[in-house]
Write an enzyme that holds these catalytic residues in place. Structure first.
Site, PDB file in Angstrom:
ATOM      1  N   ASN A 189     -10.166  -2.835   2.929  1.00 12.70           N
ATOM      2  CA  ASN A 189      -9.922  -2.852   1.486  1.00 12.70           C
ATOM      3  C   ASN A 189     -11.236  -2.647   0.743  1.00 12.70           C
ATOM      4  O   ASN A 189     -12.305  -2.652   1.356  1.00 12.70           O
ATOM      5  CB  ASN A 189      -9.321  -4.195   1.058  1.00 12.70           C
ATOM      6  CG  ASN A 189      -7.825  -4.290   1.343  1.00 12.70           C
ATOM      7  OD1 ASN A 189      -7.149  -3.274   1.504  1.00 12.70           O
ATOM      8  ND2 ASN A 189      -7.324  -5.513   1.403  1.00 12.70           N
ATOM      9  N   HIS A 239       0.834  -1.219   0.000  1.00  8.73           N
ATOM     10  CA  HIS A 239       0.000   0.000   0.000  1.00  8.73           C
ATOM     11  C   HIS A 239       0.864   1.263   0.000  1.00  8.73           C
ATOM     12  O   HIS A 239       0.536   2.255   0.653  1.00  8.73           O
ATOM     13  CB  HIS A 239      -0.947   0.018   1.208  1.00  8.73           C
ATOM     14  CG  HIS A 239      -1.957  -1.082   1.231  1.00  8.73           C
ATOM     15  ND1 HIS A 239      -3.240  -0.941   0.744  1.00  8.73           N
ATOM     16  CD2 HIS A 239      -1.879  -2.363   1.679  1.00  8.73           C
ATOM     17  CE1 HIS A 239      -3.910  -2.074   0.912  1.00  8.73           C
ATOM     18  NE2 HIS A 239      -3.098  -2.958   1.469  1.00  8.73           N
TER      19      HIS A 239
HETATM   20 FE1  HDD Z   1      -2.388  -4.867   5.606  1.00  4.27          FE
HETATM   21  C1  HDD Z   1      -0.905  -1.859   5.176  1.00  4.27           C
HETATM   22  C2  HDD Z   1      -5.367  -3.599   4.467  1.00  4.27           C
HETATM   23  C3  HDD Z   1      -3.827  -8.000   5.819  1.00  4.27           C
HETATM   24  C4  HDD Z   1       0.384  -6.029   7.085  1.00  4.27           C
HETATM   25  N1  HDD Z   1      -3.002  -3.082   4.916  1.00  4.27           N
HETATM   26  C5  HDD Z   1      -2.243  -1.947   4.843  1.00  4.27           C
HETATM   27  C6  HDD Z   1      -3.034  -0.858   4.373  1.00  4.27           C
HETATM   28  C7  HDD Z   1      -4.290  -1.362   4.161  1.00  4.27           C
HETATM   29  C8  HDD Z   1      -4.270  -2.754   4.513  1.00  4.27           C
HETATM   30  C9  HDD Z   1      -5.493  -0.587   3.652  1.00  4.27           C
HETATM   31  C10 HDD Z   1      -2.550   0.557   4.120  1.00  4.27           C
HETATM   32  C11 HDD Z   1      -2.737   1.426   5.339  1.00  4.27           C
HETATM   33  C12 HDD Z   1      -2.295   2.823   5.036  1.00  4.27           C
HETATM   34  O1  HDD Z   1      -2.946   3.475   4.210  1.00  4.27           O
HETATM   35  O2  HDD Z   1      -1.303   3.250   5.618  1.00  4.27           O
HETATM   36  N2  HDD Z   1      -4.207  -5.667   5.139  1.00  4.27           N
HETATM   37  C13 HDD Z   1      -5.315  -4.954   4.788  1.00  4.27           C
HETATM   38  C14 HDD Z   1      -6.472  -5.828   4.802  1.00  4.27           C
HETATM   39  C15 HDD Z   1      -6.036  -7.062   5.166  1.00  4.27           C
HETATM   40  C16 HDD Z   1      -4.614  -6.956   5.400  1.00  4.27           C
HETATM   41  C17 HDD Z   1      -7.894  -5.409   4.509  1.00  4.27           C
HETATM   42  C18 HDD Z   1      -6.823  -8.343   5.321  1.00  4.27           C
HETATM   43  C19 HDD Z   1      -7.745  -8.510   6.160  1.00  4.27           C
HETATM   44  N3  HDD Z   1      -1.815  -6.693   6.283  1.00  4.27           N
HETATM   45  C20 HDD Z   1      -2.561  -7.844   6.314  1.00  4.27           C
HETATM   46  C21 HDD Z   1      -1.823  -8.883   6.999  1.00  4.27           C
HETATM   47  C22 HDD Z   1      -0.628  -8.320   7.382  1.00  4.27           C
HETATM   48  C23 HDD Z   1      -0.645  -6.949   6.914  1.00  4.27           C
HETATM   49  C24 HDD Z   1      -2.318 -10.287   7.250  1.00  4.27           C
HETATM   50  C25 HDD Z   1       0.530  -8.932   8.117  1.00  4.27           C
HETATM   51  C26 HDD Z   1       0.488 -10.020   8.793  1.00  4.27           C
HETATM   52  N4  HDD Z   1      -0.543  -4.112   5.974  1.00  4.27           N
HETATM   53  C27 HDD Z   1       0.425  -4.755   6.636  1.00  4.27           C
HETATM   54  C28 HDD Z   1       1.642  -3.905   6.912  1.00  4.27           C
HETATM   55  C29 HDD Z   1       1.194  -2.512   6.347  1.00  4.27           C
HETATM   56  C30 HDD Z   1      -0.161  -2.828   5.770  1.00  4.27           C
HETATM   57  C31 HDD Z   1       2.909  -4.459   6.418  1.00  4.27           C
HETATM   58  C32 HDD Z   1       2.133  -1.772   5.424  1.00  4.27           C
HETATM   59  C33 HDD Z   1       2.166  -0.358   5.918  1.00  4.27           C
HETATM   60  C34 HDD Z   1       1.466  -0.385   7.163  1.00  4.27           C
HETATM   61  O3  HDD Z   1       1.006  -1.639   7.426  1.00  4.27           O
HETATM   62  O4  HDD Z   1       1.289   0.550   7.923  1.00  4.27           O
HETATM   63  O5  HDD Z   1       1.908  -3.850   8.249  1.00  4.27           O
END
Ligand code: HDD
Length: 708
Positions: A147, A73
């Site tokens: 999402n 993202h």
């Molecule tokens: Fe995630 C970012 C949505 C599963 C780990 N995720 C991130 C963002 C969104 C989502 C919208 C951007 C937030 C922003 O604008 O800063 N992610 C989801 C959804 C998931 C999902 C709807 C399923 C239910 N994500 C998911 C899992 C993991 C992550 C299972 C790790 C185990 N996601 C992350 C992250 C991020 C992220 C690596 C990258 C930047 C941040 O978190 O702040 O931690």
């Protein structure tokens, strides 16, 4: 654009704003600068001098401007706004005040994003879109990080690094950017069947939203609401855009990537600047705890499953309005840190293994991204509720904690800060009773990977199915490994035989011979075709093509009618400046046609008297392309000569007059409205055009043969 002094978040941000409008240039140490264009050197041509502290500070600051982009993202756009519940319908279910007090306007910051591409990538790839909302509630921050699709690729957070590695650019050559159409993604998903439901959503038009204003949002995970008696209810979160749910077509999305890679960002920004505030309704699906196992084939803890709205209806509970653009992209949109672990009293986790993995990952990732543990002090991340604790030190500590005691319990600090406990509104984790044997094993209730992919497929309209087939063909057609294509066709055959056969035919793979039974169930709520369109043309962009000799009157009536309906109307001509009307006056235009493209507009109008455009290849292509992308066309008078030059089907005036229109002609003319030469663009025409814009696209048109 709103700047509301009564919004506590806005007031909190105010002292952090640096107003450069009447300042003098200084160093970071407030030393006034003599000259910022020349380094201090031995004149006239000698070496630069180390003592030039202004030069060294300026370069040092520049050298360190970048921070790591988000690991997923990375590309996103943000906006401020507020959330307000409609009433107190959720009061029996939760103690979260921002959800139950209809007088409470809670400040919010929303960040929309793509997943795969890096920070500078295009806005319109085929991809999932993020919809992350930070609620600055008076009980602390709640982050709903969702999402635009209600399910996810995987069932367990431990697979997140795998799916993301697979979809991101391949490690050896870092290609492709912002695309899932490559070998590693399809290799992974074809070996991990739990992805099949989410992948079919990804192949649908949901993956190419027209605008952040016109896409749904989903919390995906199952949460709990907890009431004052400590009783819990499972909840699924839904955002529904007031502007309708609309998508691009794939050919258009690819072209936009070149014509305006900031398409969705610009759209969001301009809509807010123009006062067309994006608005979304928050809805909830509530499932009593004792109904947890009531849904056959659906485990509430499995993120690859949704609960059909026909089974558990979505109850609307409030609205989100985005009414202010950020002041500074980096300070706000880049530095905002969403953490799934940010919960307020009245909302809690379920045992959804993805949710619990996320509760760790988001907090963790900010340490690298934002350079240390004090990121909650960055203005955009600060709660509006007071923060008092003994957390201290670390990189970038901005606060100056007072006093001697930095531990609990203490007497030297008067026992402060006092632990409020449950009675004082402290967060009480839901006292769920758990028991079981530790093991690395998925529940058996997670085992079905195809039924809901089939449900989604069955629920699609004919045009949605066509788009899905085309998307699989495109994506798999880019996969070099034939055995991966073949494996995918086998999976598609488990979803639906016709789907598999149709895709196989386009990618050089033998059609599967074995037929799996399709369960035949549908959920109409899943289809974009069955969703209400927009209420009108509010905030939609209309291009009006004009040339010298244009008849101004019918044009002005059309323009005024569309503007009154809230559309953003732009006059485009072969060159910028003005065109000369039939009566010899100068009519100013908004842009030269060659600086834009039909793909950047929702509808196209060709003006009467615009014969000059017949020989303008750009104008003719503009119209053909808009038609091919199934957009509304309004053709005024002799403007139809441009349309005929585009060699579109059934544009002979005699065809148009056919009464009643034959089915193919009616389909070809769906969303195409004419005004006869010399006639006025009357109210009926304008209303028809507005209605055609509200319906967004007219997918029944036969467009395959159109060269554009
Ligand atoms: Fe995630 C970012 C949505 C599963 C780990 N995720 C991130 C963002 C969104 C989502 C919208 C951007 C937030 C922003 O604008 O800063 N992610 C989801 C959804 C998931 C999902 C709807 C399923 C239910 N994500 C998911 C899992 C993991 C992550 C299972 C790790 C185990 N996601 C992350 C992250 C991020 C992220 C690596 C990258 C930047 C941040 O978190 O702040 O931690």
């Amino acid at each position: 654009m709103a700047r509301k002094n009564d919004n506590p978040k806005d007031a909190q941000l105010a002292p952090h704003r640096m107003d450069k409008s009447d300042g003098e240039l200084t160093t970071d140490q407030a030393i006034r600068v003599e000259d910022t264009d020349n380094t201090l050197r031995v004149t006239p041509r000698g070496p630069s001098l180390l003592e030039d502290f202004h030069f060294r500070e300026k370069l040092m600051r520049f050298d360190h401007e970048r921070i790591p982009e988000r690991v997923v993202h990375a590309r996103g756009s943000g906006a401020h706004g507020y959330f307000q519940p409609y009433g107190d319908a959720l009061a029996p279910y939760t103690t979260a005040r921002f959800l139950t007090d209809p007088s409470a306007q809670t400040p919010t910051f929303v960040r929309f994003s793509t997943v795969q591409g890096s920070r500078g990538s295009t806005d319109t790839p085929r991809d999932v879109r993020g919809f992350a909302t930070k609620f600055y509630t008076d009980q602390g921050n709640f982050d709903l990080v969702g999402n635009n699709m209600p399910v996810f690729f995987i069932q367990d957070g431990i697979k997140f690094p795998d799916v993301i590695h697979a979809v991101k650019p391949e490690p050896h050559h870092e290609m492709p950017q912002a695309a899932s159409a490559h070998d590693t993604f399809w290799d992974f998903v074809s070996l991990q069947p739990e992805t099949m439901h989410h992948v079919i959503w990804l192949m649908s038009d949901r993956a190419i939203p027209r605008s952040y204003r016109t896409m749904q949002g989903f919390g995906v995970n199952t949460y709990r609401l907890v009431n004052a008696d400590g009783q819990a209810t499972f909840v699924k979160w839904h955002w529904t855009p007031v502007a309708g749910v609309h998508s691009l077509v794939w050919d258009e999305a690819q072209k936009i990537s070149g014509k305006d890679p900031d398409f969705n960002r610009r759209d969001l920004w301009e809509a807010i600047e123009a006062g067309n505030f994006p608005e979304y309704e928050l809805g909830v699906q509530l499932i009593p705890e004792d109904q947890e196992f009531a849904f056959e084939g659906i485990d509430l803890l499995d993120d690859t499953k949704l609960i059909p709205e026909e089974v558990v209806p979505v109850t609307p509970v409030g609205r989100l309005v985005l009414n202010r653009n950020p002041d500074n992209f980096f300070a706000e949109t880049e530095q905002v840190a969403f953490c799934v672990s940010n919960l307020v009293p009245g909302i809690d986790f379920s045992d959804d293994p993805m949710l619990l993995a996320r509760a760790f990952s988001y907090l963790d990732t900010q340490l690298t991204r934002l350079g240390g543990p004090n990121f909650a002090q960055i203005p955009i991340n600060q709660p509006v509720a007071p923060v008092t604790n003994h957390q201290q030190d670390g990189f970038h500590q901005h606060q100056i904690p007072l006093g001697q005691a930095n531990y609990t319990p203490n007497s030297l600090g008067g026992g402060c800060p006092v632990v409020p406990g449950a009675a004082g509104g402290g967060f009480v984790h839901y006292p769920e009773r758990v028991e079981g044997v530790k093991a690395r094993r998925r529940p058996e209730t997670f085992a079905d990977h195809y039924s809901q992919a089939t449900l989604f497929w069955n629920s699609m309209s004919a045009w949605e199915k066509e788009h899905i087939i085309a998307a699989y063909k495109f994506e798999l057609g880019k996969v070099n490994a034939m055995h991966v294509r073949e494996r995918m066709v086998e999976h598609l055959n488990q979803i639906d035989h016709t789907l598999a056969v149709s895709v196989a035919a386009g990618i050089g793979v033998a059609a599967p011979t074995e037929t799996h039974a399709n369960h035949g169930r549908v959920s109409p709520a899943l289809s974009q075709a069955s969703m209400p369109g927009s209420a009108g043309a509010q905030g939609r962009k209309v291009a009006v093509l004009v040339g010298n000799g244009v008849l101004a009157e019918s044009l002005q009536a059309t323009r005024a009618g569309l503007t009154d309906a809230g559309a953003v109307v732009e006059l485009l001509a072969p060159v910028d400046g003005a065109v000369t009307t039939a009566s010899g006056e100068l009519l100013p235009v908004d842009r030269a046609m060659n600086t834009v493209s039909s793909v950047l507009y929702d509808a196209v109008v060709v003006a009467d008297g615009a014969e000059a455009l017949v020989n303008d290849g750009y104008a003719v292509h503009f119209v053909a392309e808009a038609y091919k992308h199934c957009k509304p066309l309004g053709i005024l008078g002799t403007g139809d000569q441009v349309v005929q030059a585009a060699r579109l089907p059934v544009f002979e005036p005699s065809d148009r007059a056919t009464e009643p229109a034959s089915k193919p002609i009616a389909a070809a003319l769906d969303g195409v409205l004419f005004v006869a030469p010399g006639a006025d663009a009357d109210g009926e025409f304008i209303a028809g055009l507005v209605d055609a814009i509200a319906r967004h696209r007219h997918y029944d048109r036969p467009v395959d043969g159109i060269a554009a």
